[in-house]
Design a protein around this motif. Sequence first.
Motif, short mmCIF file in Angstrom:
data_model
loop_
_atom_site.label_atom_id
_atom_site.label_comp_id
_atom_site.label_asym_id
_atom_site.label_seq_id
_atom_site.Cartn_x
_atom_site.Cartn_y
_atom_site.Cartn_z
N MET A 202 -2.34 -20.51 -11.55
CA MET A 202 -1.94 -19.41 -10.69
C MET A 202 -2.16 -19.82 -9.24
O MET A 202 -3.05 -20.60 -8.92
CB MET A 202 -2.77 -18.16 -11.00
N ARG A 203 -1.32 -19.28 -8.34
CA ARG A 203 -1.55 -19.48 -6.90
C ARG A 203 -1.69 -18.10 -6.27
O ARG A 203 -0.73 -17.50 -5.81
CB ARG A 203 -0.42 -20.30 -6.28
N TRP A 204 -2.91 -17.61 -6.28
CA TRP A 204 -3.18 -16.25 -5.84
C TRP A 204 -2.80 -16.09 -4.37
O TRP A 204 -3.20 -16.89 -3.54
CB TRP A 204 -4.66 -15.93 -6.06
N ASP A 206 -2.63 -15.26 -0.53
CA ASP A 206 -3.65 -15.06 0.50
C ASP A 206 -3.63 -13.63 1.05
O ASP A 206 -4.63 -13.19 1.63
CB ASP A 206 -3.42 -16.04 1.66
N GLU A 209 -6.71 -9.58 -1.82
CA GLU A 209 -8.11 -9.88 -2.08
C GLU A 209 -8.33 -9.81 -3.59
O GLU A 209 -8.50 -8.73 -4.16
CB GLU A 209 -9.01 -8.88 -1.35
N ILE A 210 -8.32 -10.96 -4.23
CA ILE A 210 -8.34 -11.03 -5.69
C ILE A 210 -9.78 -11.29 -6.16
O ILE A 210 -10.34 -12.35 -5.87
CB ILE A 210 -7.43 -12.15 -6.21
N PRO A 212 -13.00 -12.33 -8.51
CA PRO A 212 -13.14 -13.46 -9.43
C PRO A 212 -12.84 -13.10 -10.88
O PRO A 212 -12.37 -13.94 -11.64
CB PRO A 212 -14.61 -13.90 -9.25
N VAL A 214 -10.51 -11.25 -11.96
CA VAL A 214 -9.06 -11.36 -12.14
C VAL A 214 -8.64 -12.83 -12.15
O VAL A 214 -7.83 -13.27 -12.97
CB VAL A 214 -8.31 -10.57 -11.05
N ARG A 215 -9.20 -13.61 -11.22
CA ARG A 215 -8.86 -15.03 -11.13
C ARG A 215 -9.21 -15.78 -12.42
O ARG A 215 -8.54 -16.74 -12.79
CB ARG A 215 -9.58 -15.67 -9.95
N SER A 216 -10.26 -15.33 -13.09
CA SER A 216 -10.67 -15.99 -14.33
C SER A 216 -9.93 -15.48 -15.55
O SER A 216 -10.22 -15.87 -16.68
CB SER A 216 -12.18 -15.80 -14.54
N ASN A 217 -8.97 -14.57 -15.34
CA ASN A 217 -8.17 -13.99 -16.42
C ASN A 217 -8.97 -13.11 -17.36
O ASN A 217 -8.56 -12.87 -18.50
CB ASN A 217 -7.44 -15.08 -17.22
N TRP A 268 2.96 -15.50 -7.32
CA TRP A 268 1.73 -15.66 -8.08
C TRP A 268 1.57 -17.03 -8.72
O TRP A 268 0.47 -17.46 -9.04
CB TRP A 268 1.68 -14.60 -9.19
#
Length: 530
Positions: A202-204, A206, A209-210, A212, A214-217, A268
């Motif tokens: 994924m390329r969240w 900028d 404000e995501i 962690p 969410v970033r870790s699925n 995304w």
Amino acid sequence: MTTGFPDYDLLIVGMGPVGAVAANLAGQAGFRTLVIEQDSEPYKLPRAIVFDSEIMRVFASIGLADEIPAVTKPLGGSVYLGADRKPIRTFRAHPRAHPIAWYPSNLFYQPQLETIIRAGLSRYPNVTVMSGHRLTDVAQDESGVTARATDATGATIEIGARYLFACDGASSAVRKALAIPLDDIGFEERWLVIDTNVHGPMRWPDTHEIPPEVRSNAFSLMVCDPERPATLIPGRGTHRRWEYMLLPGERDADVVTPDWLRTQIGCWIDPDHVEIIRTAVYRFRALVAHRWRAGRVMLLGDAAHQTPPFFGQGMCHGIRDAAQLIWKLKLVDSGVADHGLLDSYQVEREPHVRAIVNASVAAGAEVCKLDPAEAVARDAAFRAIECERAGQVAMTDIVPPIRDGIIDMKSGGMRLPEFVVLDSGVERHIDTLLDGRFTLLTLDPFDTPPEWDAIDGHIVDITDADADGRMTGWLGERAARWIIVRPDRYIYATGSGDPAPVMATLFDHLHLRRAAAPDQPTVSMEANRT
């Protein structure tokens, strides 16, 4: 109309997840069951994506406790971003009550789930599946239901059954044939659903404000952006789902072009790393049928109610319908209870469903705000609530207890917690002792009346059985010594002292016709071992 004895005890129309679960429950209950499905092959694309621990308990009750967890993934929660694309609200799944309890929320890939549930039907010689047949007509009289169905060649068959479960979805042919109207609760929005397999990172953006989680699925993401509300759900494995609200004036055809899809998903992830499985524009509606039972015909799932997806409860509703109806139908069909018991189906389920539908409509109204000023005001209100909140809130907290029907209004209606009990030193899930029957969990010995045997009730002595203190604490909070549990794992009543008066009221609620003679002995934990 039916003449003599119908061919089947139960006809199930539709074999999506709800119909397939209902068929497994019917097979387990001993009903001669026919399932007809208009599609010749299982639907190969995903639709539903999440279920809760109550539904996992239903899956476990039909013997799929090992197969289904192997194709699911726990969902840790959901984060909402506001108009400024920063968090305004967070739902966090409650931790499991015990390592052998089920996860509160579970993501799945529907074709895999349906394959497992359908395969489970092979265990039941009393269940027949007839694919590639479309229902064309249904009629009934005092002895049963007669249905007609047509196959792809135009050939028509006639089916006789004592009862019919309509699990044939939002456009239910059965509901239409019975001319049952729908109550429109007043929500309708168009959303594009894009199911994908992703093969790159994924390329969240900028601009967002995501968190962690969410970033870790581990968490899903709801972007409440008035420019275009959107959702990202991290499915199991490589499966990812994007959902985008269609704006006023946009046509369905405009948003399914490759260029449009690449532009949206490209915010995304590199779109060259995305395999699109399907795209579909849905109209999220909030609809409830006026009647869920018409004589010997019952509506289940989307045939009876349609829920906006903001809390992921659509499929769960239908499986709850099936889990409740089967045990009631078994008492009626066996002659133990009269048909009045089936009237409790809608009495219990409709308020339960409407509470969740109303919560989903309210959530959807907030998510779908397109006016920037209203969105900013919403964000401020949500952030104020988050700051004042003492503890965490889970999406499953919207699921209410049963508040009417076959319950003791003072002490019952909630789901039995996932207690863990000790059986000869081995920790076991409390559900393994219930056996899909009425159960008296008790710390004291009691004699039970013959009606208890008539409803196939049994007694489980839980003295010294508490594995982690939670059951003892739960009973102590209620000054209770016993729990009467229904076959669907909802609590009829709790109390202390002789349960006989409460049981007498239960038997009245069940519309019992007769009682069985033999006494039911108390069952020890050791005797319950299998």
